[in-house]
Enzyme design. Structure first.
Site, short mmCIF file in Angstrom:
data_model
loop_
_atom_site.label_atom_id
_atom_site.label_comp_id
_atom_site.label_asym_id
_atom_site.label_seq_id
_atom_site.Cartn_x
_atom_site.Cartn_y
_atom_site.Cartn_z
N GLY A 54 46.66 47.95 -51.46
CA GLY A 54 46.76 49.35 -51.06
C GLY A 54 47.69 50.07 -51.99
N CYS A 81 47.81 41.22 -52.80
CA CYS A 81 48.60 42.30 -53.41
C CYS A 81 49.50 42.97 -52.38
CB CYS A 81 47.69 43.29 -54.13
SG CYS A 81 48.59 44.35 -55.27
N TYR A 82 49.17 44.18 -51.93
CA TYR A 82 50.01 44.81 -50.91
C TYR A 82 50.12 43.91 -49.68
CZ TYR A 82 51.95 48.29 -47.73
OH TYR A 82 52.75 48.95 -46.85
N HIS A 166 44.37 39.91 -57.69
CA HIS A 166 43.16 40.33 -56.97
C HIS A 166 42.02 39.33 -57.15
CE1 HIS A 166 44.49 44.29 -55.60
NE2 HIS A 166 45.25 44.26 -56.68
N GLU A 168 39.31 39.30 -55.60
CA GLU A 168 38.02 39.93 -55.32
C GLU A 168 37.38 40.58 -56.53
OE1 GLU A 168 40.97 41.07 -54.54
OE2 GLU A 168 41.04 43.27 -54.42
N SER A 221 13.12 60.34 -47.23
CA SER A 221 13.22 60.97 -48.54
C SER A 221 12.49 60.16 -49.60
CB SER A 221 14.70 61.06 -48.91
OG SER A 221 15.22 59.75 -49.10
N GLY A 223 13.75 57.32 -50.49
CA GLY A 223 14.80 56.41 -50.96
C GLY A 223 14.84 55.16 -50.10
N VAL A 224 15.62 54.18 -50.56
CA VAL A 224 15.61 52.88 -49.86
C VAL A 224 16.22 52.98 -48.46
CG1 VAL A 224 17.68 52.10 -51.12
CG2 VAL A 224 16.20 50.43 -50.04
N ASP A 225 17.31 53.74 -48.31
CA ASP A 225 17.99 53.77 -47.00
C ASP A 225 17.08 54.35 -45.91
OD1 ASP A 225 20.12 52.87 -48.47
OD2 ASP A 225 21.20 54.76 -48.46
N SER A 226 16.47 55.50 -46.21
CA SER A 226 15.65 56.12 -45.16
C SER A 226 14.34 55.35 -44.96
CB SER A 226 15.40 57.59 -45.46
OG SER A 226 14.59 57.75 -46.60
N THR A 227 13.84 54.72 -46.01
CA THR A 227 12.60 53.96 -45.84
C THR A 227 12.85 52.72 -44.98
OG1 THR A 227 11.86 54.71 -48.01
CG2 THR A 227 10.66 52.86 -47.06
N LYS A 364 24.81 48.81 -49.92
CA LYS A 364 23.53 49.16 -50.57
C LYS A 364 22.73 47.92 -50.99
CE LYS A 364 21.21 52.77 -52.28
NZ LYS A 364 21.09 54.05 -51.55
#
Ligand code: XMP
Length: 508
Positions: A54, A81-82, A166, A168, A221, A223-227, A364
């Site tokens: 952070g 880290c933090y 880090h 990650e 639309s 796009g992948v999310d709405s489909t 995503k």
């Protein structure tokens, strides 16, 4: 199912950690530190806790902290880290301000522990800190940095660890090895979470919530999310899905036909509303992008309202909100609003509908994997993200139909050339932008003054940060030549080479 809770101390550090844990096959959730009470954690029942990095200093007044009883829950903890500094402080140690370590740093393992299985005696890690742990009472130092700072410790006799670096980030080559050791060897978690197994659960959840005879509206639309959202709803409630595709006149070339074709391929017959004139006439001449977003959002709401008013059985709105949207909007309290991205965020209140957000826990790339598992064609699943207000955010300065046509043509050329060279999928977004600046050209033997088109091609994992794509020069050359040849009003093409931050991906 095992679950890891990542306690977030601000910034975007927590997302990357949560993603890496999920990539290791263990479900993870982010919990802002303000909500991380011992009771809440007992309720969530995690197999392990990770305290994120952070931006703060632990000794600042009002520095983010947690209830120290969280460390007594008997759940294994990894502080990064933090988080590493905070654990040290909570256990009575000392954190001080040092010279700082930034970037690639060598660390030496000084005491072997299962979290470092698979690490050599010396390894490179990624550091980014000014404060350091000067004293960790009751802990064993496991690794030390080349500058003499504590790089890792373990609290004696307890599964509580701190790492200053880090693990990650990709720049810590053995970082994932360490995270996996912590998850599987220390916390005993099992790698049983796969996004592909989620489809049935999401479908059942929608079915349970939507009452008999109630219809669900999905604004698609292409796009992948709405489909993916529409396909889940379709599986859950069948013909009670009302998919609506609004053409706002700001789509890419041939996009409307393409979207309709793709939706039909997955068994969805949308209501198609061509509202181009309505939108474009309101946008003509508008300078400010935020104002354009507002106009578009409002017009969308009006169009959908007309649909809903005609069919009182529509009681639900399903939206393709994803995890970063949820966390960002939650975490952004008090933060400066950079852009009002969620042009459809106001829809539920406008329409008075109940809301379903089946993708709200997914990233995503996970939505994409779910899409593949649902049988959605790759062409849809790997489409680049495209902003809701479409090409309206790619026209800088006064909005005119001429400039809109220029970005439409130029963006098509950018995408076509990338596809032809097999580069489309390897980048996050690729498009063209036009403003009001002009460049003098010679076309034939004549002087001509034309527009400057800027090409923006970026790589990103989640749009929160981005780097400009190092596309081969010949490919950029091909794009530039085609644009100046095929679009007579353009005399100059430039390539945008600024990362996000400091720039954003879209120009406005
Ligand atoms: P920026 O430009 O903020 O964009 O770096 C980050 C991501 O968000 C998309 N974007 C939008 N998406 N409505 C949307 O639905 C918007 O108004 C909007 N503005 C930007 C952008 O394409 C990128 O993927």
């Amino acid at each position: 199912m095992d679950k890891v809770v990542v306690i977030s101390f601000g910034g975007q550090y927590a997302h990357l950690i949560a993603r890496r844990v999920r990539e290791a096959g263990v479900y993870s959730e982010i919990l802002p530190y303000t909500e991380a009470t011992p009771d809440r954690l007992r309720e969530l029942g995690p197999s392990a806790l990770i305290l994120s990095g952070g931006p703060a200093s632990v000794y600042e007044e009002n520095a983010p902290s947690i209830d120290p009883r969280i460390l007594e829950l008997g759940v294994p903890v990894l502080g990064i880290c933090y988080g590493h500094q905070l654990i040290a402080k909570l256990l009575g140690g000392v954190v001080a301000r040092g010279k700082g370590e930034y970037g690639r740093t060598l660390v030496r393992i000084v005491s072997r522990d299962p979290v470092f299985d698979g690490w050599g005696d010396e390894e490179y890690v990624w550091m980014s800190h000014a404060d350091y742990v000067a004293e960790v009472p009751g802990a064993e130092i496991l690794a030390v940095s080349e500058n003499g700072y504590v790089a890792a410790y373990r609290v004696r006799g307890r599964p509580i660890y701190g790492v200053q670096f880090h693990p990650e980030v990709r720049h810590t080559p053995k970082g994932v090895v360490l995270l996996r050791n912590f998850l599987f060897k220390v916390a005993g978690a099992r790698a049983t979470w796969r996004v592909e197994d989620l489809a049935q659960q999401l479908v059942e959840d929608i079915r349970r919530r939507v009452g008999p005879g109630e219809k669900v509206l999905v604004a698609v639309s292409g796009g992948v999310d709405s489909t993916v959202t529409a396909v889940l709803v379709k599986r859950a409630v069948g013909d009670r899905l009302v998919a609506v595709f609004v053409n706002h006149g700001l789509l890419r070339e041939d996009e409307a036909e393409e979207v309709l074709r793709n939706l039909r391929r997955v068994g969805i017959e949308p209501v198609y509303i061509d509202a181009s004139e309505r939108f474009l006439s309101k946008l003509e001449g508008v300078e400010d992008c935020e104002e354009r977003r507002r106009i578009i959002g409002e017009e969308f709401a009006k169009v959908f309202k007309e649909v809903v008013e005609k069919d009182p059985a529509i009681r639900w709105l399903a939206q393709g909100t994803t995890y970063p949207d949820v966390i960002e909007s939650g975490a952004a309290a008090g933060a400066d609003r950079i852009k009002s991205h969620h042009n459809v965020a106001a829809l539920p209140s406008w329409l008075g509908l109940k809301v379903l957000e089946p993708l709200r826990n997914l990233y995503k790339d996970e939505v994409r994997r779910l899409g593949i598992a649902l049988g959605i064609p790759e062409e849809v699943v790997y489409r680049h993200p495209f902003p809701g207000p479409g090409l309206a955010v790619r026209v800088i300065g006064r909005f005119t139909r001429e400039k809109l046509e220029i970005v439409r043509r130029a963006s098509r050329i950018v995408e076509d050339v990338l596809r032809a060279h097999g580069l489309y999928r390897s980048v996050w977004q690729a498009f063209a932008v036009v403003g009001d600046d002009k460049w003098v050209g010679v076309k034939g033997d004549r002087r001509s003054v034309g527009y400057i088109v800027t090409i923006r091609i970026v790589e990103s994992e989640d749009a929160m940060t981005a780097d400009w794509a190092r596309i081969p020069h010949e490919v950029i050359d091909e794009i530039a030549r085609r644009i100046t040849t095929e679009i007579p009003q353009v005399t100059m093409v430039t390539y945008a080479v600024t990362t996000k931050p400091p720039a954003t991906i879209e120009p406005c």
